[in-house]
Design an enzyme around this catalytic site. Structure first.
Site, PDB file in Angstrom:
ATOM      1  N   ASP A  76       0.866  -1.182   0.000  1.00 65.59           N
ATOM      2  CA  ASP A  76       0.000   0.000   0.000  1.00 65.59           C
ATOM      3  C   ASP A  76       0.899   1.228   0.000  1.00 65.59           C
ATOM      4  O   ASP A  76       1.558   1.530   1.005  1.00 65.59           O
ATOM      5  CB  ASP A  76      -0.894  -0.030   1.245  1.00 65.59           C
ATOM      6  CG  ASP A  76      -1.856   1.146   1.283  1.00 65.59           C
ATOM      7  OD1 ASP A  76      -1.641   2.140   0.541  1.00 65.59           O
ATOM      8  OD2 ASP A  76      -2.822   1.076   2.060  1.00 65.59           O
ATOM      9  N   TYR A 167      -6.272  15.785  -6.615  1.00 64.64           N
ATOM     10  CA  TYR A 167      -5.673  14.992  -7.696  1.00 64.64           C
ATOM     11  C   TYR A 167      -4.870  15.897  -8.626  1.00 64.64           C
ATOM     12  O   TYR A 167      -3.714  15.607  -8.958  1.00 64.64           O
ATOM     13  CB  TYR A 167      -6.795  14.289  -8.451  1.00 64.64           C
ATOM     14  CG  TYR A 167      -6.378  13.389  -9.600  1.00 64.64           C
ATOM     15  CD1 TYR A 167      -5.951  12.088  -9.356  1.00 64.64           C
ATOM     16  CD2 TYR A 167      -6.460  13.825 -10.921  1.00 64.64           C
ATOM     17  CE1 TYR A 167      -5.598  11.251 -10.406  1.00 64.64           C
ATOM     18  CE2 TYR A 167      -6.108  13.002 -11.974  1.00 64.64           C
ATOM     19  CZ  TYR A 167      -5.683  11.712 -11.711  1.00 64.64           C
ATOM     20  OH  TYR A 167      -5.338  10.887 -12.764  1.00 64.64           O
ATOM     21  N   GLY A 168      -5.488  17.024  -9.037  1.00 65.47           N
ATOM     22  CA  GLY A 168      -4.813  17.935  -9.975  1.00 65.47           C
ATOM     23  C   GLY A 168      -3.583  18.571  -9.360  1.00 65.47           C
ATOM     24  O   GLY A 168      -2.555  18.731 -10.020  1.00 65.47           O
ATOM     25  N   ALA A 169      -3.686  18.922  -8.065  1.00 64.93           N
ATOM     26  CA  ALA A 169      -2.523  19.532  -7.402  1.00 64.93           C
ATOM     27  C   ALA A 169      -1.379  18.531  -7.322  1.00 64.93           C
ATOM     28  O   ALA A 169      -0.208  18.879  -7.554  1.00 64.93           O
ATOM     29  CB  ALA A 169      -2.922  20.005  -6.003  1.00 64.93           C
TER      30      ALA A 169
HETATM   31  N1  LIG Z   1      -7.462   6.498 -17.067  1.00 58.44           N
HETATM   32  C1  LIG Z   1      -7.348   7.770 -17.343  1.00 58.44           C
HETATM   33  O1  LIG Z   1      -8.221   8.381 -18.004  1.00 58.44           O
HETATM   34  C2  LIG Z   1      -6.127   8.539 -16.899  1.00 58.44           C
HETATM   35  C3  LIG Z   1      -5.963   9.839 -17.387  1.00 58.44           C
HETATM   36  C4  LIG Z   1      -4.860  10.556 -16.989  1.00 58.44           C
HETATM   37  C5  LIG Z   1      -3.938   9.992 -16.138  1.00 58.44           C
HETATM   38  N2  LIG Z   1      -4.112   8.723 -15.663  1.00 58.44           N
HETATM   39  C6  LIG Z   1      -3.096   8.193 -14.761  1.00 58.44           C
HETATM   40  O2  LIG Z   1      -2.697   6.908 -15.191  1.00 58.44           O
HETATM   41  C7  LIG Z   1      -2.198   6.170 -14.090  1.00 58.44           C
HETATM   42  C8  LIG Z   1      -2.805   4.778 -14.074  1.00 58.44           C
HETATM   43  O3  LIG Z   1      -4.205   4.889 -13.838  1.00 58.44           O
HETATM   44  P1  LIG Z   1      -5.243   3.962 -14.608  1.00 58.44           P
HETATM   45  O4  LIG Z   1      -6.089   4.857 -15.420  1.00 58.44           O
HETATM   46  O5  LIG Z   1      -4.562   2.817 -15.243  1.00 58.44           O
HETATM   47  O6  LIG Z   1      -6.196   3.513 -13.391  1.00 58.44           O
HETATM   48  P2  LIG Z   1      -6.248   2.170 -12.524  1.00 58.44           P
HETATM   49  O7  LIG Z   1      -6.434   1.000 -13.395  1.00 58.44           O
HETATM   50  O8  LIG Z   1      -7.235   2.442 -11.444  1.00 58.44           O
HETATM   51  O9  LIG Z   1      -4.777   2.104 -11.919  1.00 58.44           O
HETATM   52  C9  LIG Z   1      -4.400   2.707 -10.726  1.00 58.44           C
HETATM   53  C10 LIG Z   1      -3.492   1.732 -10.002  1.00 58.44           C
HETATM   54  O10 LIG Z   1      -2.972   2.357  -8.826  1.00 58.44           O
HETATM   55  C11 LIG Z   1      -2.948   1.399  -7.810  1.00 58.44           C
HETATM   56  N3  LIG Z   1      -3.078   2.029  -6.504  1.00 58.44           N
HETATM   57  C12 LIG Z   1      -4.055   2.881  -6.088  1.00 58.44           C
HETATM   58  N4  LIG Z   1      -3.890   3.157  -4.790  1.00 58.44           N
HETATM   59  C13 LIG Z   1      -2.784   2.485  -4.387  1.00 58.44           C
HETATM   60  C14 LIG Z   1      -2.108   2.355  -3.140  1.00 58.44           C
HETATM   61  N5  LIG Z   1      -2.543   2.965  -2.028  1.00 58.44           N
HETATM   62  N6  LIG Z   1      -1.005   1.559  -3.084  1.00 58.44           N
HETATM   63  C15 LIG Z   1      -0.561   0.922  -4.181  1.00 58.44           C
HETATM   64  N7  LIG Z   1      -1.154   0.998  -5.382  1.00 58.44           N
HETATM   65  C16 LIG Z   1      -2.261   1.772  -5.475  1.00 58.44           C
HETATM   66  C17 LIG Z   1      -4.149   0.498  -8.057  1.00 58.44           C
HETATM   67  O11 LIG Z   1      -3.910  -0.810  -7.554  1.00 58.44           O
HETATM   68  P3  LIG Z   1      -4.542  -1.357  -6.170  1.00 58.44           P
HETATM   69  O12 LIG Z   1      -5.920  -0.788  -6.074  1.00 58.44           O
HETATM   70  O13 LIG Z   1      -4.499  -2.832  -6.312  1.00 58.44           O
HETATM   71  O14 LIG Z   1      -3.638  -0.884  -5.080  1.00 58.44           O
HETATM   72  C18 LIG Z   1      -4.256   0.485  -9.572  1.00 58.44           C
HETATM   73  O15 LIG Z   1      -3.644  -0.655 -10.135  1.00 58.44           O
HETATM   74  C19 LIG Z   1      -2.524   6.999 -12.839  1.00 58.44           C
HETATM   75  O16 LIG Z   1      -1.375   7.708 -12.450  1.00 58.44           O
HETATM   76  C20 LIG Z   1      -3.585   7.963 -13.337  1.00 58.44           C
HETATM   77  O17 LIG Z   1      -3.599   9.163 -12.579  1.00 58.44           O
HETATM   78  C21 LIG Z   1      -5.187   7.993 -16.031  1.00 58.44           C
END
Ligand SMILES: NC(=O)c1ccc[n+]([C@@H]2O[C@H](COP(=O)([O-])OP(=O)(O)OC[C@H]3O[C@@H](n4cnc5c(N)ncnc54)[C@H](OP(=O)(O)O)[C@@H]3O)[C@@H](O)[C@H]2O)c1
Length: 267
Positions: A76, A167-169
């Site tokens: 975590d 999130y944005g910050a």
């Molecule tokens: N999807 C979009 O539209 C989008 C747009 C812009 C940027 N992003 C960025 O892309 C990146 C990946 O996001 P995604 O879209 O692929 O979403 P996602 O599938 O929800 O991936 C987020 C990952 O972060 C992990 N996570 C969350 N909290 C955690 C914690 N406390 N400890 C360890 N791991 C944690 C989650 O795994 P667990 O829950 O298993 O811990 C999950 O695998 C992020 O940085 C996001 O901000 C996404």
């Protein structure tokens, strides 16, 4: 029979090794889903040994299925001791770290007036402080490897984004860290780059609390705002993490690359 090799020239790009990341090691946080899973697969399919990190060990195991060069580590990242533990695990498994992909993030949109202190702190820990301390912990390994840090932020944070204060910050600050570390770590041979995805089809929105209908409406709205007329797929973002980490990208650092279907080009 021998064949004369053509002289390399500007017209003949160097041949890319089939397994460009053979013998190299990659840590991907948030590797159990979405962009993180696609990134782990993309590196593993080019020969890297990959450690995927997240809380849900079954999701990590699914990422590693059929790919023996992917290892899993449940952690975590909101816990202060997690960064040191992740780096120790990567060293134990692989002996070092060539590429660190700070991808894990948590999204809990709330307007000002409804932001919960504990939620905000957790979001800042996962989205900002975990990348900072993971990178700090990994520094000796990255320096030894002349490695690369890839920070995953988000497109569109130069503008206001209602409901996304925390999130944005955090993502804006992450872009600042990308540029700052690029300067700070260049003398140590470490490159630092960022990727700023636009809307991508991942579980992020569901996990932020939206139901299936709300997600469908969100995707339609997002697609309408993207010049290419659709949301992206995780593999389309993952590709750039790999490209920016390649030895061929050795002159690129401090860049935050939008991968957003043109969204950030719209005024
Ligand atoms: N999807 C979009 O539209 C989008 C747009 C812009 C940027 N992003 C960025 O892309 C990146 C990946 O996001 P995604 O879209 O692929 O979403 P996602 O599938 O929800 O991936 C987020 C990952 O972060 C992990 N996570 C969350 N909290 C955690 C914690 N406390 N400890 C360890 N791991 C944690 C989650 O795994 P667990 O829950 O298993 O811990 C999950 O695998 C992020 O940085 C996001 O901000 C996404």
């Amino acid at each position: 029979m021998t064949h004369a090799q053509p002289e390399p020239s500007a017209q003949t790009p160097p041949e890319r090794a089939e397994y460009a990341f053979e013998g190299r090691t990659v840590v991907v946080t948030g590797g159990g889903s979405g962009i993180g899973r696609a990134t782990a697969h993309a590196f593993a399919d080019e020969g890297a040994r990959v450690l995927v990190v997240g809380r849900r060990t079954e999701a990590l195991a699914e990422t590693a299925r059929h790919r023996p060069n992917i290892r899993c580590y449940g952690a975590d990242l909101s816990e202060p001791d997690a960064p040191a533990a992740v780096v120790a695990e990567a060293v134990r498994e692989f002996g070092g770290i060539d590429v660190l992909v700070n991808n894990a993030a948590r999204l809990r949109p709330e307007p000002l007036g409804r932001i919960d202190d504990l939620d905000a702190r957790t979001e800042l820990r996962v989205n900002l402080l975990a990348p900072l301390f993971l990178t700090q912990e990994a520094l000796p390994r990255l320096e030894a490897a002349k490695g690369t840090v890839v920070n995953v932020s988000t497109a569109g944070i130069g503008r206001g984004w209602a409901g996304h204060s925390v999130y944005g910050a955090a993502k804006t600050a992450l872009d600042f860290l990308t540029r700052t570390w690029a300067v700070e770590l260049a003398p140590r041979g470490i490159r630092v780059v960022g990727i700023a995805p636009g809307p991508v089809d991942t579980p992020l929105a569901e996990r932020a609390g939206l139901g299936p209908d709300e997600v469908a409406r969100l995707r339609a709205r997002q697609s309408a705002r993207v010049p290419l007329g659709r949301v992206g797929q995780p593999e389309e973002v993952a590709r750039w993490a790999v490209e920016l980490a390649r030895p061929e990208a050795a002159f690129t650092t401090g860049l935050v690359l939008p991968v957003d279907g043109g969204a950030s080009a719209v005024f």
